[in-house]
Design a protein around this motif. Structure first.
Motif, PDB file in Angstrom:
ATOM      1  N   ARG A 226      -2.431   1.744  -1.895  1.00  0.00           N
ATOM      2  CA  ARG A 226      -3.483   0.972  -2.572  1.00  0.00           C
ATOM      3  C   ARG A 226      -4.641   1.922  -2.799  1.00  0.00           C
ATOM      4  NH1 ARG A 226      -6.681  -4.707  -1.236  1.00  0.00           N
ATOM      5  NH2 ARG A 226      -8.219  -4.422  -2.890  1.00  0.00           N
TER       6      ARG A 226
ATOM      7  N   CYS B 228      -0.830  -0.428  -5.768  1.00  0.00           N
ATOM      8  CA  CYS B 228      -1.934  -1.271  -6.234  1.00  0.00           C
ATOM      9  C   CYS B 228      -3.082  -0.409  -6.726  1.00  0.00           C
ATOM     10  CB  CYS B 228      -2.421  -2.184  -5.120  1.00  0.00           C
ATOM     11  SG  CYS B 228      -3.858  -3.177  -5.583  1.00  0.00           S
TER      12      CYS B 228
ATOM     13  N   ARG C 194       0.818  -1.222   0.000  1.00  0.00           N
ATOM     14  CA  ARG C 194       0.000   0.000   0.000  1.00  0.00           C
ATOM     15  C   ARG C 194       0.847   1.266   0.000  1.00  0.00           C
ATOM     16  NH1 ARG C 194      -5.267  -1.320   3.882  1.00  0.00           N
ATOM     17  NH2 ARG C 194      -5.817  -3.292   2.878  1.00  0.00           N
TER      18      ARG C 194
END
Length: 331
Positions: free
Chosen positions: A203, A225, A200
């Protein structure tokens, strides 16, 4: 080092931070038009405490008259038009974290947030419906959940010159595939150092995110992500893998109002993938497109991803030993 770096002038006066962020959080003024509030105790609450200042409804520029650790027994809610300015002192927040709930125009600068205890404790939680936020030069590590979470219609946020370390989930932008209201989210993350955090960086669900001149190294799952409908513009960042080689991941999820699952989109411009790092980048096909930052702001300070930039990000991010500037308005 010859680098053209942002914010060279903001430490010349106390309120020089106001409305100086680059990117989506550029309008954040914090407590520009308020009085100076002086934190004179490391107690969790009571007269002269940080918590007492943060709960006041008036605009305030909060500064610290002492260094040390503040053990938070519960989340510290920050109200609108506040600057929490740690320049000139060393202040660590631990136990719980900061919560920015339905607030606007908040600046958080030069703090250490470390050691969050309990279930689902974030270092900085921005939700719901908060906007015009700037987090600058903070060191964040070792919380039970996320370091920074930006969800539930919170938008127009900049994270700059921060250091993330010793943690699993560094930064979440967009909380759940059911939260289609997060399509409004816009975040800029720049000149940050993600040092060995697992995943992350960030993310992203639904939102638009501009990443530039960050250094992410030794992740354990992925660097960045892109999930359901997100758009990530990754520009001149440095990605240096450890055991896991792929920088960009795509996760499929179904929006609550959609018929099919989808991932997000990533555009990489001038990123540096060091050593054996693989981008994992998927080509944009058909009508797929990622926003360009210039659609939203005209200028930002971005350099080539060089060794000089890497050196700067390793040594000049997070909490800094900075002299607190004078408040020239009061003189």
């Amino acid at each position: 080092m010859g680098l053209r770096l942002p914010y060279g002038h903001v430490d010349s006066r106390l309120r020089g931070l106001a409305a100086q962020a680059e990117g989506f959080g550029r309008f954040a003024i914090g407590g520009l038009h308020g009085a100076v509030y002086r934190v004179t105790t490391l107690a969790d609450d009571g007269p002269g405490s940080l918590r007492a200042g943060c709960r006041k409804k008036d605009p305030l520029w909060i500064i610290f008259e002492l260094s040390g650790t503040i053990e938070l027994s519960s989340a510290l809610y920050v109200s609108s038009y506040k600057t929490i300015d740690g320049r000139g002192q060393w202040i660590k927040l631990t136990g719980k974290g900061l919560t920015l709930k339905e607030c606007e125009h908040v600046i958080i600068c030069n703090l250490v947030l470390e050691g969050g205890k309990g279930h689902d404790i974030d270092a900085i939680q921005i939700k719901p419906k908060s906007k015009h936020i700037w987090i600058d030069r903070c060191s964040l590590s070792d919380y039970s959940d996320g370091l920074i979470d930006i969800t539930n219609e919170s938008t127009d946020i900049t994270i700059s010159r921060c250091r993330f370390a010793n943690h699993n989930k560094a930064m979440l932008i967009g909380g759940d595939s059911c939260n289609t209201c997060d399509r409004c989210i816009r975040v800029t993350v720049h000149h940050c150092f993600f040092n060995g955090t697992r995943q992350r960086h960030p993310r992203v669900r639904f939102g638009k995110v501009h990443l530039y001149n960050n250094y992410t190294r030794s992740w354990e799952i992925y660097a960045v992500c892109a999930s359901v409908e997100s758009q990530v513009y990754s520009q001149r960042n440095i990605y240096e893998a450890g055991q896991k080689k792929v920088a960009f991941k795509y996760y499929s999820e179904k929006a609550a109002d959609a018929a099919k699952e989808c991932t997000g989109l990533i555009k990489s411009e001038g990123d540096l993938f060091v050593g054996e790092t693989k981008s994992g980048l998927k080509p944009l096909r058909g009508k797929s497109s990622v926003f360009h930052p210039r659609e939203y702001y005209k200028t930002w300070t971005v350099e080539a991803p060089t060794d000089d930039l890497k050196h700067f990000l390793r040594h000049r991010t997070g909490w800094q030993r900075i002299k607190r500037p004078a408040d020239k308005r009061a003189s």
